[in-house]
Design an enzyme around this catalytic site. Structure first.
Site, PDB file in Angstrom:
ATOM      1  N   ASP A 299       2.671   1.929  -5.125  1.00  0.00           N
ATOM      2  CA  ASP A 299       2.651   1.955  -6.611  1.00  0.00           C
ATOM      3  C   ASP A 299       3.313   3.218  -7.160  1.00  0.00           C
ATOM      4  O   ASP A 299       4.104   3.163  -8.098  1.00  0.00           O
ATOM      5  CB  ASP A 299       1.230   1.755  -7.175  1.00  0.00           C
ATOM      6  CG  ASP A 299       0.201   2.787  -6.747  1.00  0.00           C
ATOM      7  OD1 ASP A 299       0.476   3.589  -5.811  1.00  0.00           O
ATOM      8  OD2 ASP A 299      -0.900   2.807  -7.343  1.00  0.00           O
TER       9      ASP A 299
ATOM     10  N   ASP B 183      -4.756   0.770  -9.271  1.00  0.00           N
ATOM     11  CA  ASP B 183      -6.204   0.556  -9.328  1.00  0.00           C
ATOM     12  C   ASP B 183      -6.684   0.316 -10.755  1.00  0.00           C
ATOM     13  O   ASP B 183      -7.454  -0.604 -11.036  1.00  0.00           O
ATOM     14  CB  ASP B 183      -6.961   1.774  -8.764  1.00  0.00           C
ATOM     15  CG  ASP B 183      -6.542   2.095  -7.347  1.00  0.00           C
ATOM     16  OD1 ASP B 183      -5.821   1.284  -6.750  1.00  0.00           O
ATOM     17  OD2 ASP B 183      -6.942   3.164  -6.853  1.00  0.00           O
TER      18      ASP B 183
ATOM     19  N   TYR C 200      -4.081  12.241   0.478  1.00  0.00           N
ATOM     20  CA  TYR C 200      -3.407  11.332  -0.449  1.00  0.00           C
ATOM     21  C   TYR C 200      -2.332  12.060  -1.263  1.00  0.00           C
ATOM     22  O   TYR C 200      -1.182  11.621  -1.326  1.00  0.00           O
ATOM     23  CB  TYR C 200      -4.434  10.676  -1.388  1.00  0.00           C
ATOM     24  CG  TYR C 200      -3.792   9.719  -2.364  1.00  0.00           C
ATOM     25  CD1 TYR C 200      -3.596   8.381  -2.026  1.00  0.00           C
ATOM     26  CD2 TYR C 200      -3.350  10.149  -3.610  1.00  0.00           C
ATOM     27  CE1 TYR C 200      -2.972   7.507  -2.903  1.00  0.00           C
ATOM     28  CE2 TYR C 200      -2.727   9.281  -4.484  1.00  0.00           C
ATOM     29  CZ  TYR C 200      -2.548   7.970  -4.128  1.00  0.00           C
ATOM     30  OH  TYR C 200      -1.927   7.103  -5.002  1.00  0.00           O
TER      31      TYR C 200
ATOM     32  N   GLU D 278       0.836  -1.215   0.000  1.00  0.00           N
ATOM     33  CA  GLU D 278       0.000   0.000   0.000  1.00  0.00           C
ATOM     34  C   GLU D 278       0.865   1.257   0.000  1.00  0.00           C
ATOM     35  O   GLU D 278       1.875   1.322   0.698  1.00  0.00           O
ATOM     36  CB  GLU D 278      -0.903  -0.035   1.238  1.00  0.00           C
ATOM     37  CG  GLU D 278      -2.270   0.518   0.994  1.00  0.00           C
ATOM     38  CD  GLU D 278      -3.080  -0.314   0.000  1.00  0.00           C
ATOM     39  OE1 GLU D 278      -3.081   0.047  -1.198  1.00  0.00           O
ATOM     40  OE2 GLU D 278      -3.717  -1.289   0.425  1.00  0.00           O
ATOM     41  N   HIS D 279       0.419   2.236  -0.774  1.00  0.00           N
ATOM     42  CA  HIS D 279       1.185   3.480  -0.984  1.00  0.00           C
ATOM     43  C   HIS D 279       2.589   3.161  -1.522  1.00  0.00           C
ATOM     44  O   HIS D 279       3.587   3.746  -1.095  1.00  0.00           O
ATOM     45  CB  HIS D 279       1.245   4.317   0.307  1.00  0.00           C
ATOM     46  CG  HIS D 279      -0.043   5.064   0.538  1.00  0.00           C
ATOM     47  ND1 HIS D 279      -0.222   6.371   0.154  1.00  0.00           N
ATOM     48  CD2 HIS D 279      -1.229   4.652   1.037  1.00  0.00           C
ATOM     49  CE1 HIS D 279      -1.463   6.738   0.441  1.00  0.00           C
ATOM     50  NE2 HIS D 279      -2.092   5.717   0.983  1.00  0.00           N
TER      51      HIS D 279
ATOM     52  N   GLY E 155     -12.798   2.706  -1.011  1.00  0.00           N
ATOM     53  CA  GLY E 155     -11.418   2.233  -1.143  1.00  0.00           C
ATOM     54  C   GLY E 155     -11.320   0.998  -2.016  1.00  0.00           C
ATOM     55  O   GLY E 155     -10.290   0.338  -2.068  1.00  0.00           O
ATOM     56  N   LEU E 156     -12.425   0.658  -2.716  1.00  0.00           N
ATOM     57  CA  LEU E 156     -12.406  -0.519  -3.609  1.00  0.00           C
ATOM     58  C   LEU E 156     -12.321  -0.084  -5.074  1.00  0.00           C
ATOM     59  O   LEU E 156     -12.632  -0.842  -5.980  1.00  0.00           O
ATOM     60  CB  LEU E 156     -13.650  -1.391  -3.380  1.00  0.00           C
ATOM     61  CG  LEU E 156     -13.815  -1.957  -1.973  1.00  0.00           C
ATOM     62  CD1 LEU E 156     -15.121  -2.751  -1.856  1.00  0.00           C
ATOM     63  CD2 LEU E 156     -12.639  -2.860  -1.597  1.00  0.00           C
TER      64      LEU E 156
ATOM     65  N   GLY F  98     -16.549   5.545  -2.644  1.00  0.00           N
ATOM     66  CA  GLY F  98     -15.791   6.008  -1.472  1.00  0.00           C
ATOM     67  C   GLY F  98     -15.396   4.901  -0.517  1.00  0.00           C
ATOM     68  O   GLY F  98     -15.163   5.133   0.657  1.00  0.00           O
TER      69      GLY F  98
ATOM     70  N   SER G  65     -13.971   2.332  -7.039  1.00  0.00           N
ATOM     71  CA  SER G  65     -15.120   2.559  -7.922  1.00  0.00           C
ATOM     72  C   SER G  65     -14.725   3.497  -9.052  1.00  0.00           C
ATOM     73  O   SER G  65     -15.133   3.313 -10.212  1.00  0.00           O
ATOM     74  CB  SER G  65     -16.310   3.119  -7.139  1.00  0.00           C
ATOM     75  OG  SER G  65     -15.917   4.277  -6.422  1.00  0.00           O
TER      76      SER G  65
END
Ligand code: GLA
Length: 371
Positions: free
Chosen positions: A22, A157, A207, A19-20, A109-110, A107, A112
């Site tokens: 890429d 993503d 972010y 996580e964080h 975190g998956l 919203g 969308s």
């Protein structure tokens, strides 16, 4: 949906670990979900894109010659941005009617937004008769997110949304875009996705600030060592040059160096079928997201704590950009019902929020069906 010509979908995603990372050029381990955005599409012979939704009363019309002017739309801005970047890359946009059906909660975190952007481009390319290059679509969708929506995201993503494969996790090298697919074999365990239901918005969250901090740290380190991205920083070099970085910058680098190492170990654990080790790595990843990257918050921490407190759960962490959204937990399959009940009650007690659980399978990324 008979009157539409094609049904084109792209997936939401989870990220097992990495996580964080890429946007630092490291390796990440996402997987595409059966939660997805589906576009029903047909050409309409005009120079307009008419958008409607199965879940919203709104209707939006975009002029193909003015795609740059829809940044402030509440709904339809992701579609406009995606179409604009595709157009700028030299593709012809054909006037069409689109019906969007999104099962990825907004919203959460998956991803969308990635699912909407990727499926929009894939649908536009499909009615134009183009042969689809999924990686190129992912890159243009990422560009839309960055330049149109203003979230300076990495490629994870959109890549997962476009290129995911059923029942596989992806080991994606965000520097080279090489991707290895590994079967997600979890033995007696299952992945449970839980939404803390504190909505997050990457636009409003910190972010972009995290990304700027890592860029600053990279520049400082580059004055001493020859690295192109932070993921190239070895543990030894990190220790050697630790004094170059102070305050939050050193914490951010601590996260990156340790998370890259966890991704390597997670890959080995998954290949060896050692799910307990994978679980431990998820816990450590969350701790680093909380203490070093500082992207968690009261609700995600409480949700992870509620999960980790149970012996049937061997690992739990927040996924995605952070500041809210979903966690994943590795839970003994036969105790999933008990796990959900305990987690729900204990999280409600701690925060007043109701956790939500999603049953989703690991699925393909872009899927096109002629209707
Ligand atoms: C968001 C971004 C991704 C990635 C994750 C954190 O989902 O869109 O590019 O940086 O956060 O891993």
């Amino acid at each position: 949906m008979k009157e539409y010509e094609y049904k084109v979908s792209a997936a939401g995603r989870i990220n097992v670990i990495g996580e964080h990372i890429d946007y630092c050029g490291g390796k990440v381990m996402p997987a595409a979900l059966s939660l997805k955005n589906t576009v029903y599409i047909r050409p309409n012979g005009t120079n307009k894109i008419n958008i409607s939704w199965t879940t919203l009363p709104d209707k939006v019309t975009l002029d193909i010659d003015k795609l740059d002017s829809y940044r402030n739309l509440k709904y339809g801005n992701y579609q406009a941005g995606a179409a604009l970047m595709w157009q700028r890359a030299g593709h012809k946009i054909i006037g069409c009617d689109m019906l969007h059906d999104c099962t990825v909660p907004f919203g959460s975190g998956l991803s969308s937004s990635a699912a909407i952007e990727v499926s929009t481009i894939a649908a536009l390319a499909t009615i134009a008769g183009e042969t689809l290059d999924k990686v190129d679509i992912a890159l243009k969708a990422q560009q839309a997110e960055r330049e149109y929506t203003g979230v300076n995201c990495g490629i994870m993503d959109q890549y997962a949304s476009a290129c995911g494969k059923k029942d596989s996790v992806m080991l994606l090298d965000c520097n080279t875009l090489e991707c290895e697919y590994l079967p997600l074999r979890l033995g007696d365990y299952s992945l449970v996705i839980t939404n803390c239901n504190k909505p997050h918005s990457l636009i409003e969250s910190k972010y972009n600030e995290r990304r700027e901090e890592t860029e600053r740290a990279l520049k400082l380190l580059q004055q001493h060592i020859d690295i192109k991205c932070l993921a190239e920083l070895s543990n030894a070099d990190y220790k050697k040059y630790a004094t170059v970085l102070t305050g939050v910058l050193s914490k951010r680098i601590e996260h990156i160096v340790s998370e890259c190492e966890r991704v390597r170990m997670a890959m080995q654990a998954l290949k060896a079928g050692n799910i307990e080790i994978l679980g431990g790595l998820l816990n450590k990843s969350h701790a680093s997201l909380r203490d070093n990257c500082e992207v968690t918050g009261r609700e995600p921490d409480a949700l992870v704590q509620a999960a980790q407190a149970q012996s049937c759960c061997i690992g739990s962490r927040l996924i995605g950009g952070g500041f809210g959204g979903c966690t994943i937990s590795l839970v003994k399959t036969k105790y999933i019902d008990e796990f959900k009940e305990f987690t729900f009650n204990s999280y409600l007690k701690a925060t007043g929020f109701k956790a939500e659980f999603y049953d989703s399978e690991i699925s393909d990324g872009i899927v096109i069906t002629k209707l």
